[in-house]
Design an enzyme around this catalytic site. Structure first.
Site, mmCIF file in Angstrom:
data_model
loop_
_atom_site.group_PDB
_atom_site.id
_atom_site.type_symbol
_atom_site.label_atom_id
_atom_site.label_comp_id
_atom_site.label_asym_id
_atom_site.label_seq_id
_atom_site.Cartn_x
_atom_site.Cartn_y
_atom_site.Cartn_z
ATOM 1 N N TYR A 146 48.044 43.313 49.211
ATOM 2 C CA TYR A 146 48.888 42.299 48.566
ATOM 3 C C TYR A 146 50.363 42.463 48.938
ATOM 4 C CZ TYR A 146 44.843 41.298 45.532
ATOM 5 O OH TYR A 146 43.601 40.973 45.039
ATOM 6 N N ASP A 223 31.234 47.814 47.422
ATOM 7 C CA ASP A 223 30.137 46.851 47.246
ATOM 8 C C ASP A 223 29.085 47.415 46.295
ATOM 9 O OD1 ASP A 223 29.951 48.683 49.307
ATOM 10 O OD2 ASP A 223 28.782 47.416 50.645
ATOM 11 N N ASP A 247 41.685 44.706 41.404
ATOM 12 C CA ASP A 247 41.886 43.355 40.884
ATOM 13 C C ASP A 247 40.524 42.733 40.580
ATOM 14 O OD1 ASP A 247 42.950 40.913 40.261
ATOM 15 O OD2 ASP A 247 43.584 40.397 42.295
ATOM 16 N N ASP A 251 38.304 42.582 36.623
ATOM 17 C CA ASP A 251 37.839 41.324 36.011
ATOM 18 C C ASP A 251 36.325 41.342 35.809
ATOM 19 O OD1 ASP A 251 40.370 40.323 35.841
ATOM 20 O OD2 ASP A 251 39.911 38.412 36.784
#
Ligand code: NAD
Length: 359
Positions: A146, A223, A247, A251
């Protein structure tokens, strides 16, 4: 900096339901002060839309300065339709949050997910999968893809994931220290079979782990972690990972708990004060109606007591009080399922019940 039993806390209520949930949190803290013989000095300042209205900017430099001189910062939420604009030059409430992260050098985001037995039915996942889940995602917040070099060359675009040993070292320490006051297990998540930055991540986390012999350390590819998180969440304790993986995984982990009104977060920096806030936004649809669920903010208060103020006993007392109130059936509208034994409560009633359950 304040004395051993006196703490200076900056509150930034912000917009929408922010003032309601932060007001509830200061009531809870007043009770904590009495019970645990500490004192809190609250300094209330502006951030977000309300700061734009007052000063034309979502965050004044003097607010960052006051936060930096405090023991901890408690934030409500920012934003709302009033400040939504398509003008790229107009000030935006979220810039206040980014400014705080930058100004306080907050490089670690901690998001705990605890499944309260009383709320198991609110999760989209099956009861037997999530029962007993109690984990925290420690996400690196200021590095990685990012923030790396990016650009476009004709019809090609690129983003670069860069990490230094120093950046990985400091986030790994946050994770090991978090594990010390939990179940003493760290799972480091990376993509070391493919990415060079992940190989450096794994080497560095392992090397820091050598300094924490009482903590068990394992590594998992991202994964696989995404699968394990929904199939056996109760097996995790502390998950540490880089910015983008964190991130996404934080969530995903949030859905284990069911409602956004329950999720707390802490952002920590290098030695300065931490920033504590609920994960949810300013909920303009219910603002001012006395219906906001204050429990995510109470969870954030528990994190503040634990990580910034060193008051573990008080943190645990707040978490147990939240559990007890939910077990008794009290529900703000966002948590209500209509099941037998539930009693609807507004912000005020829920706050009073949690304070009473601190006994
Ligand atoms: P939101 O989290 O504010 O609301 C989503 C839904 O959840 C709404 O129906 C709301 O009523 C409900 N909800 C959220 N928190 C609740 C609580 N404590 N109690 C009961 N119900 C609750 O997300 P949104 O609607 O996407 O965003 C609204 C505003 O908040 C936007 O301006 C957005 O930019 C901002 N926002 C701020 C933050 C932050 O300050 N950290 C985070 C997310 C969104």
């Amino acid at each position: 900096m304040a004395g051993e039993h006196h703490f200076k806390i900056v509150t930034l209520p912000g917009d929408g339901i922010g003032p309601e949930v932060v007001g509830a949190a200061t009531q809870l803290l007043a009770d904590v002060a009495e019970r645990f013989q500490v004192s809190f000095e609250f300094i209330e300042l502006l951030v977000g839309g309300i700061s734009i209205d007052e000063h034309g900017s979502p965050l004044l430099p003097e607010v960052v300065e006051q936060c930096a001189q405090s023991d901890a910062v408690l934030l409500g939420a920012v934003g709302g339709p009033k400040w939504d604009t398509t003008d790229p030059d107009a000030p935006r409430p979220e810039q206040g949050l980014l400014g705080l992260r930058k100004g306080l050098e907050l490089f670690a985001n901690l998001r705990p997910v605890r499944v309260s037995d009383a709320l198991i039915a609110s999760s989209p996942l099956r009861d037997e999968r999530i029962r007993g889940a109690d984990l925290v995602v420690v996400r690196e917040l200021t590095g990685g893809i990012y923030f790396g070099e990016r650009g476009r060359n004709g019809d090609v675009a690129f983003d670069t994931c860069t990490y230094s040993v120093a950046e990985i070292d400091r986030i790994a320490r946050v994770a090991f220290e978090a594990a010390e006051v939990r179940s003493k297990r760290v799972m480091s998540v990376d993509k070391a079979n493919v990415l060079e930055s992940s190989r450096l991540w794994r080497e560095t986390v392992s090397s820091v782990g050598g300094e924490y012999p009482e903590i068990s350390l394992d590594h998992m590819l991202v994964d696989n972690a995404a699968m394990q998180l929904v199939s056996r969440p109760a097996d995790f304790d502390v998950i540490v990972t880089e910015n983008m993986f964190g991130d996404i995984l934080s969530d995903e982990a949030a859905m284990i708990a069911g409602s956004i009104g329950m999720l707390a977060s802490a952002s920590l920096g290098a030695g300065g004060p931490g920033l504590y806030e609920p994960v949810h936004g300013s909920a303009p649809d219910i603002a001012g109606k006395g219906l906001a669920n204050p429990l995510a903010t109470f969870g954030s208060v528990a994190l503040m007591l634990r990580y910034s103020l060193g008051l573990e006993e008080a943190a645990a007392a707040v978490e147990s009080a939240i559990d007890r109130v939910l077990e008794r059936g009290l529900r703000t509208p966002d948590l209500a399922t209509g099941a037998d034994g539930e009693e609807e409560a507004g912000t005020e009633q829920m706050t009073a019940a949690v304070v009473a359950a601190m006994d």
